[in-house]
Scaffold this motif. Structure first.
Motif, short mmCIF file in Angstrom:
data_model
loop_
_atom_site.label_atom_id
_atom_site.label_comp_id
_atom_site.label_asym_id
_atom_site.label_seq_id
_atom_site.Cartn_x
_atom_site.Cartn_y
_atom_site.Cartn_z
N VAL A 1 43.24 27.57 34.89
CA VAL A 1 43.11 27.64 36.34
C VAL A 1 43.71 26.39 36.95
CG1 VAL A 1 41.07 29.15 36.31
CG2 VAL A 1 40.78 26.68 36.39
N ARG A 2 44.07 26.50 38.20
CA ARG A 2 44.69 25.38 38.92
C ARG A 2 43.69 24.27 39.21
NH1 ARG A 2 49.65 26.42 39.47
NH2 ARG A 2 50.44 28.45 39.99
N LYS B 1 43.38 33.73 38.88
CA LYS B 1 44.65 33.33 39.51
C LYS B 1 44.41 32.67 40.87
CE LYS B 1 47.10 37.25 39.12
NZ LYS B 1 48.23 38.17 39.30
N LYS B 2 43.32 33.03 41.53
CA LYS B 2 43.03 32.54 42.88
C LYS B 2 42.16 31.29 42.90
CE LYS B 2 43.34 37.25 44.50
NZ LYS B 2 42.58 38.44 44.87
N ILE B 3 41.55 30.97 41.78
CA ILE B 3 40.63 29.82 41.74
C ILE B 3 41.39 28.51 41.65
CG2 ILE B 3 38.91 28.64 40.30
CD1 ILE B 3 37.67 31.30 39.72
N LYS B 4 40.95 27.54 42.46
CA LYS B 4 41.45 26.17 42.40
C LYS B 4 40.23 25.27 42.37
CE LYS B 4 45.55 27.27 45.04
NZ LYS B 4 46.30 27.09 46.28
N GLU C 1 42.77 38.39 37.71
CA GLU C 1 43.07 38.37 39.15
C GLU C 1 42.22 37.32 39.86
OE1 GLU C 1 45.40 39.75 41.21
OE2 GLU C 1 46.30 40.32 39.28
N ILE C 2 40.96 37.24 39.52
CA ILE C 2 40.06 36.25 40.12
C ILE C 2 40.49 34.84 39.74
CG2 ILE C 2 37.70 35.34 40.05
CD1 ILE C 2 36.79 38.32 39.87
N GLN D 1 40.49 42.36 35.97
CA GLN D 1 39.77 41.80 37.12
C GLN D 1 39.55 40.31 36.97
OE1 GLN D 1 36.87 44.93 36.26
NE2 GLN D 1 36.59 45.08 38.48
#
Length: 123
Positions: free
Chosen positions: A54-55, A85-88, A82-83, A79
């Motif tokens: 994660v980022r 990919k959005k977490i920072k 996808e989740i 799923q």
């Protein structure tokens, strides 16, 4: 006969099995009961440990490696990705930090598998 390799221990038993109308009718090759349990789980609801990244915001690295705390059903993998990919997450990050708690009420957490220090000089 169908074949599967058990991954529950380093032996890697090559299990042969037969299914008739969805029922196990013949099993051979497992050297311990864990092989039979593994086969049944794989047929009913295969699960995997998922390693990914994660980022990280303001970290010495842009990504931190993470993994599931225990195996999750393969049906949840798209799923989860996808989740994630959005977490920072903000630096610093320590090994064992929980990045995502109780994913989809499965009692599976996503945990950091390395540490990432905060960057000294902001970009």
């Amino acid at each position: 006969m169908n074949r599967i390799v058990c991954v529950q221990c380093p032996v890697g038993c090559k299990i042969k099995f037969e299914l008739v109308d969805g029922k196990l009718t013949k099993i051979e090759g497992n050297k311990c009961p864990r092989g039979l349990d593994y086969l049944k789980d794989e047929l009913a609801d295969p699960k995997r440990i998922i390693p990914t990244s994660v980022r990280v915001i303001d970290g010495e690295y842009e990504l931190v490696s993470v993994k599931t705390s225990k195996p999750i059903s393969k049906k949840y993998i798209p799923q989860l990705m996808e989740i994630l990919k959005k977490i920072k997450i903000n630096a610093p990050v320590k090994v064992g930090d929980v990045v995502l708690k109780n994913f989809m009420n499965t009692n599976v957490d996503i945990i950091a598998t390395r540490s990432v220090s905060k960057r000294d000089v902001p970009k």
